[in-house]
Design a protein around this motif. Structure first.
Motif, mmCIF file in Angstrom:
data_model
loop_
_atom_site.group_PDB
_atom_site.id
_atom_site.type_symbol
_atom_site.label_atom_id
_atom_site.label_comp_id
_atom_site.label_asym_id
_atom_site.label_seq_id
_atom_site.Cartn_x
_atom_site.Cartn_y
_atom_site.Cartn_z
ATOM 1 N N GLU A 24 54.193 63.168 -53.726
ATOM 2 C CA GLU A 24 55.093 63.371 -54.334
ATOM 3 C C GLU A 24 56.330 62.712 -53.938
ATOM 4 O O GLU A 24 56.516 61.453 -54.891
ATOM 5 C CB GLU A 24 55.869 64.635 -53.910
ATOM 6 C CG GLU A 24 55.096 65.917 -54.379
ATOM 7 C CD GLU A 24 55.144 66.503 -55.498
ATOM 8 O OE1 GLU A 24 55.911 65.860 -56.278
ATOM 9 O OE2 GLU A 24 55.059 66.980 -55.176
ATOM 10 N N THR A 43 53.573 60.286 -67.618
ATOM 11 C CA THR A 43 53.780 60.379 -66.059
ATOM 12 C C THR A 43 54.043 61.555 -65.584
ATOM 13 O O THR A 43 53.601 63.150 -64.856
ATOM 14 C CB THR A 43 54.507 59.445 -64.669
ATOM 15 O OG1 THR A 43 54.417 59.438 -64.998
ATOM 16 C CG2 THR A 43 54.895 59.952 -63.743
ATOM 17 N N TRP A 47 51.477 64.826 -64.223
ATOM 18 C CA TRP A 47 52.522 65.751 -62.889
ATOM 19 C C TRP A 47 51.875 67.057 -63.713
ATOM 20 O O TRP A 47 51.557 68.140 -62.997
ATOM 21 C CB TRP A 47 53.887 65.451 -63.011
ATOM 22 C CG TRP A 47 54.169 64.434 -62.072
ATOM 23 C CD1 TRP A 47 53.134 64.227 -61.124
ATOM 24 C CD2 TRP A 47 55.203 64.084 -62.247
ATOM 25 N NE1 TRP A 47 54.044 62.749 -60.591
ATOM 26 C CE2 TRP A 47 55.256 62.719 -61.402
ATOM 27 C CE3 TRP A 47 56.324 64.259 -62.417
ATOM 28 C CZ2 TRP A 47 56.484 62.039 -60.617
ATOM 29 C CZ3 TRP A 47 57.799 63.119 -62.562
ATOM 30 C CH2 TRP A 47 57.598 62.139 -61.675
ATOM 31 N N SER A 51 49.639 69.577 -61.125
ATOM 32 C CA SER A 51 49.735 71.056 -60.727
ATOM 33 C C SER A 51 49.386 72.316 -61.227
ATOM 34 O O SER A 51 48.688 73.380 -60.083
ATOM 35 C CB SER A 51 52.041 71.411 -61.358
ATOM 36 O OG SER A 51 51.696 72.210 -61.058
#
Length: 246
Positions: A24, A43, A47, A51
């Protein structure tokens, strides 16, 4: 059985702490230096997938291990001396009033965002999240995706699955939800102390809604709306991101 549950808990906490401390912070640091929207969109996309896979996968693992404690942890919290009288009041009809009030508050929040945002020169934010805000039309779609994904997988893990697992090993419902909210705040380490504190408080509010309603869909929906306000509505109103082509 108890040893296996402890092993699952240590594994999950270890993964979350490692994610917060290494990936992170390091990735967000690089993201803040990006200027090209193509790199930012890659990006965002990574992510979103990570996630969904990581937090969604952890939720599945935890529910497989401790799914039988989902209802018991709710029952334990609801029977707490401070909470039980409040829930009795909800059962008397106050719950409908709170639900209506919540809708009114959300509608008011959106209205205020639109009105105030038109005259704002920068997007208000709690914590170090300025770089995360979408800057153009293409990025707004990722903002929407991240918001909806967070509403589902983060609530599934931190409000449904983790409290059940923590209750299975600790035997204390209120403590289980409190610790899950702290871990939720830790996941926002990259946002700094203010962001972590805000996320922890938000986690406690979501936990209260889940306990009061008994439906995980309520905090899921509210979480998604809050994130959509930050990652879609505010950039549209303040910076007119929807008018900027990638």
């Amino acid at each position: 059985m108890q040893n296996a549950l402890w092993a699952v808990l240590v594994l999950v906490i270890g993964i979350l702490v490692l994610r917060a401390i290494t990936r992170e912070r390091r990735e967000y640091g690089r993201f803040k230096r990006m200027r090209r929207t193509a790199a930012r969109q890659r990006t965002y996309r990574r992510w979103l997938v990570e996630s969904l896979v990581l937090l969604g996968g952890l939720s599945l693992v935890v529910l497989l291990a401790a799914g039988g404690f989902v209802q018991p942890v709710l029952d334990d919290v609801r029977s707490a001396p401070v909470i039980a009288p409040a829930l009795d009041a909800l059962a008397g009809g106050l719950g409908i009033g709170i639900a209506v009030g919540l809708v009114v508050v959300l509608a008011g929040l959106i209205a205020v965002t639109v009105v105030v945002g038109r005259s704002a020169t920068e997007i208000p934010a709690l914590g170090d999240v300025a770089a995360l805000i979408p800057r153009n039309r293409a990025e707004l779609w990722y903002g929407a995706g991240l918001s909806l994904n967070a509403g589902v997988v983060e609530e599934l893990l931190f409000r449904l699955a983790l409290p059940a697992l923590l209750f299975a090993v600790l035997g204390n419902g209120p403590l289980a939800f409190a610790l899950a909210s702290v871990l939720f705040g830790l996941l926002h380490l990259y946002q700094g102390a203010a962001g972590m504190a805000g996320a922890t408080v938000l986690g406690l509010v979501m936990s209260a809604l889940y306990v009061a309603t008994g439906s995980i869909l309520v905090p899921m929906a509210l979480h998604a709306v809050i994130d959509l306000r930050s990652l879609v509505l505010l950039p549209m109103v303040v910076t007119k991101a929807h008018r900027i082509r990638a």
